[in-house]
Design an enzyme around this catalytic site. Sequence first.
Site, PDB file in Angstrom:
ATOM      1  N   ASP A  11       0.880  -1.165   0.000  1.00 13.01           N
ATOM      2  CA  ASP A  11       0.000   0.000   0.000  1.00 13.01           C
ATOM      3  C   ASP A  11       0.922   1.221   0.000  1.00 13.01           C
ATOM      4  O   ASP A  11       1.484   1.590   1.031  1.00 13.01           O
ATOM      5  CB  ASP A  11      -0.879  -0.020   1.255  1.00 13.01           C
ATOM      6  CG  ASP A  11      -1.629   1.292   1.494  1.00 13.01           C
ATOM      7  OD1 ASP A  11      -1.596   2.188   0.622  1.00 13.01           O
ATOM      8  OD2 ASP A  11      -2.251   1.419   2.571  1.00 13.01           O
ATOM      9  N   LYS A  74       2.768  11.508  -4.071  1.00 12.96           N
ATOM     10  CA  LYS A  74       1.895  10.640  -4.849  1.00 12.96           C
ATOM     11  C   LYS A  74       0.856  11.432  -5.649  1.00 12.96           C
ATOM     12  O   LYS A  74       0.409  10.992  -6.699  1.00 12.96           O
ATOM     13  CB  LYS A  74       1.196   9.668  -3.900  1.00 12.96           C
ATOM     14  CG  LYS A  74       0.714   8.423  -4.587  1.00 12.96           C
ATOM     15  CD  LYS A  74       0.283   7.388  -3.593  1.00 12.96           C
ATOM     16  CE  LYS A  74      -1.196   7.351  -3.450  1.00 12.96           C
ATOM     17  NZ  LYS A  74      -1.666   6.196  -2.681  1.00 12.96           N
ATOM     18  N   GLU A 174      -6.929   0.840  -4.437  1.00  5.42           N
ATOM     19  CA  GLU A 174      -6.952   0.738  -2.973  1.00  5.42           C
ATOM     20  C   GLU A 174      -8.301   0.250  -2.434  1.00  5.42           C
ATOM     21  O   GLU A 174      -8.332  -0.664  -1.614  1.00  5.42           O
ATOM     22  CB  GLU A 174      -6.557   2.082  -2.350  1.00  5.42           C
ATOM     23  CG  GLU A 174      -5.072   2.353  -2.526  1.00  5.42           C
ATOM     24  CD  GLU A 174      -4.683   3.815  -2.307  1.00  5.42           C
ATOM     25  OE1 GLU A 174      -5.524   4.590  -1.797  1.00  5.42           O
ATOM     26  OE2 GLU A 174      -3.553   4.171  -2.646  1.00  5.42           O
ATOM     27  N   ASP A 196     -12.662   5.909   2.384  1.00  7.70           N
ATOM     28  CA  ASP A 196     -11.234   5.928   2.707  1.00  7.70           C
ATOM     29  C   ASP A 196     -10.773   7.374   2.853  1.00  7.70           C
ATOM     30  O   ASP A 196     -10.634   8.095   1.864  1.00  7.70           O
ATOM     31  CB  ASP A 196     -10.455   5.216   1.589  1.00  7.70           C
ATOM     32  CG  ASP A 196      -8.938   5.191   1.842  1.00  7.70           C
ATOM     33  OD1 ASP A 196      -8.470   5.827   2.804  1.00  7.70           O
ATOM     34  OD2 ASP A 196      -8.232   4.524   1.065  1.00  7.70           O
TER      35      ASP A 196
HETATM   36  P1  ADP Z   1      -2.731   7.600   3.459  1.00  7.57           P
HETATM   37  O1  ADP Z   1      -3.657   6.534   3.010  1.00  7.57           O
HETATM   38  O2  ADP Z   1      -3.002   8.945   2.873  1.00  7.57           O
HETATM   39  O3  ADP Z   1      -1.301   7.233   3.335  1.00  7.57           O
HETATM   40  P2  ADP Z   1      -3.430   7.018   6.280  1.00  7.57           P
HETATM   41  O4  ADP Z   1      -4.586   6.159   6.013  1.00  7.57           O
HETATM   42  O5  ADP Z   1      -2.234   6.418   6.908  1.00  7.57           O
HETATM   43  O6  ADP Z   1      -2.990   7.876   5.022  1.00  7.57           O
HETATM   44  O7  ADP Z   1      -3.995   8.200   7.221  1.00  7.57           O
HETATM   45  C1  ADP Z   1      -3.159   9.139   7.783  1.00  7.57           C
HETATM   46  C2  ADP Z   1      -4.007  10.194   8.458  1.00  7.57           C
HETATM   47  O8  ADP Z   1      -4.805   9.607   9.491  1.00  7.57           O
HETATM   48  C3  ADP Z   1      -3.159  11.271   9.107  1.00  7.57           C
HETATM   49  O9  ADP Z   1      -3.687  12.542   8.789  1.00  7.57           O
HETATM   50  C4  ADP Z   1      -3.325  10.980  10.590  1.00  7.57           C
HETATM   51  O10 ADP Z   1      -3.218  12.140  11.382  1.00  7.57           O
HETATM   52  C5  ADP Z   1      -4.728  10.424  10.641  1.00  7.57           C
HETATM   53  N1  ADP Z   1      -5.000   9.620  11.843  1.00  7.57           N
HETATM   54  C6  ADP Z   1      -4.321   8.542  12.272  1.00  7.57           C
HETATM   55  N2  ADP Z   1      -4.855   8.071  13.420  1.00  7.57           N
HETATM   56  C7  ADP Z   1      -5.912   8.885  13.723  1.00  7.57           C
HETATM   57  C8  ADP Z   1      -6.868   8.937  14.791  1.00  7.57           C
HETATM   58  N3  ADP Z   1      -6.837   8.058  15.802  1.00  7.57           N
HETATM   59  N4  ADP Z   1      -7.799   9.921  14.750  1.00  7.57           N
HETATM   60  C9  ADP Z   1      -7.838  10.815  13.749  1.00  7.57           C
HETATM   61  N5  ADP Z   1      -6.965  10.816  12.733  1.00  7.57           N
HETATM   62  C10 ADP Z   1      -6.005   9.866  12.705  1.00  7.57           C
HETATM   63 MG    MG Z   2      -4.417   4.934   2.235  1.00  9.29          MG
END
Ligand code: ADP
Ligand code: MG
Length: 506
Positions: A11, A74, A174, A196
């Site tokens: 991912d 990205k 995804e 998502d």
């Molecule tokens: P991506 O798919 O864009 O790589 P992620 O799915 O890893 O990203 O999401 C990252 C985001 O999720 C960040 O903005 C992070 O601050 C937020 N995040 C992670 N845990 C929490 C939580 N417990 N509550 C709210 N936001 C969260």
């Molecule tokens: Mg993601």
Amino acid sequence: MGTTPPIIGIDLGTTNSCAAVVESDGKVKLIPYKGGDFTIPSIFAVDEKGHELIGHEAKRQWQLNPRNTVYASKRLIGRNYKSEVVDTMKSLVAYELKEGQNEVLIDVAQRSLKMSEVAARILDRIRNIASDHLQEKVDRAVVTVPAYFTDRQRQAVKEAGKQVGIDVVRIINEPTAAALAYGVGKGLAERVLIYDLGGGTFDVSVIEIRDRVFEVKATGGDIFLGGLDFDEAIIRLVLKDFEARHGIDLSQDPVAMQRIKDLAERTKIDLSQRTEASFHIPFIAMTPQGKPLNVEMMFTRKLLEQLTGKLVDRTLQTVAQVLVDAGLSTRDIDEVLLVGGQTRMPLIQERLTRFFGKPPSKGVHPDEAVAIGAALYAHSFEDDTDLKVQLLDVIPMAIGIEAAGRRMHVVFPRNASIPNARQVPATTSFDGQQEVVVRIFQGDLPEVQHNELLGEFTFGGLPAGPAGAAQMEITFDVNIEGILTASARDLATGRQMKTTVRVTSA
Ligand code: ADP
Ligand code: MG
């Protein structure tokens, strides 16, 4: 276990990346990094000594070295410099973007890099961690991309793999991967909606699962909406409050900004668990008299919800649109699956519960589902597999060709199913014309300049004749990965010409 090393699932997230693999015992597992994390930040940086940093190391020094720290790259992969996305990104990021040949480049530490080179470094890091963990060479992967990725972006990700010796066996979307993580091997007959919300992007898809068949009905999203915008709401309030109290604008101080951004994200995450969190940063600035100043604030979950409710509204508007595109109503959705870190915010879960009249499913892990699904799909390519799935996906944005007046002539509408092929007739438009240039675009707007140029090809060697005399047929073929090939045939001579609409950066 066979002698060939396993194919892993990656991912490659906008914010965080993650990998998983089906191990020899047949169980799918995430690949851990040092320190027990399962994700690494998708950030690349070059420090002042010229060392390349990837992941956590790069994130830690981000605000101190903003010029040479590349995040959210990205969004830029497989895009032209002259595109609306690149214009928007220029106003958001501190790193330098410049024009390359048909693509945007970044300037870091006096070097120009292609976006695929940044992605290649992140893929390479993930692969090396996987190799260390599995004690085996890893050189094949299924890599996920957002459903809205254009043809060029998909090809750029494949190309990134190639640069570091990773064969990207298959690109999958995804949300499709998340649906696989949810539904493989369960004999389901359900319609699911994947919501998502990651760090920088929002993606929604409706997928119908019929046992081993995963069919995407519609997809949509917003590439400029994600967790970072929620952090930003906190940051803005902190800066405003500090300026009102002390008359000092902290936004000009990179060290202060690093501390504020870090704490803003942590506070936001805390408020998913708790209803209050203090926001305290000691010695963030000095008065002209040399007296140290602190940030001292309290944030409640309520306040965060007030600051960010509009962002959640925007996601629900997209959900509503995707349901319309799929010809479905909320009642037709059996389960809502939450993917992406930001979906842990209680407000999002509450709003979705109200919207659908039932709470979202707990069936997938928001950070892990995409990598798990990619690994399951990867495993379906192995010889010793008993796992067979069929993915029926869609084109996220219309694909078409430039017609007179710079209009978009749509060949495949948005949400057309893939694999898919269509024929379009073409001819010459002036007397004596011996070649026809076809410019292919992807996007949903009626004028081509607002869409992304995928590529162009020239069909030459036509006999000179009056306008409209040549009769050609152009065939557009989109494969299961969403990658486009175009071929043209001169109907008079039967002569054939074929081209994959190449990522010009390859
Ligand atoms: P991506 O798919 O864009 O790589 P992620 O799915 O890893 O990203 O999401 C990252 C985001 O999720 C960040 O903005 C992070 O601050 C937020 N995040 C992670 N845990 C929490 C939580 N417990 N509550 C709210 N936001 C969260
Ligand atoms: Mg993601």
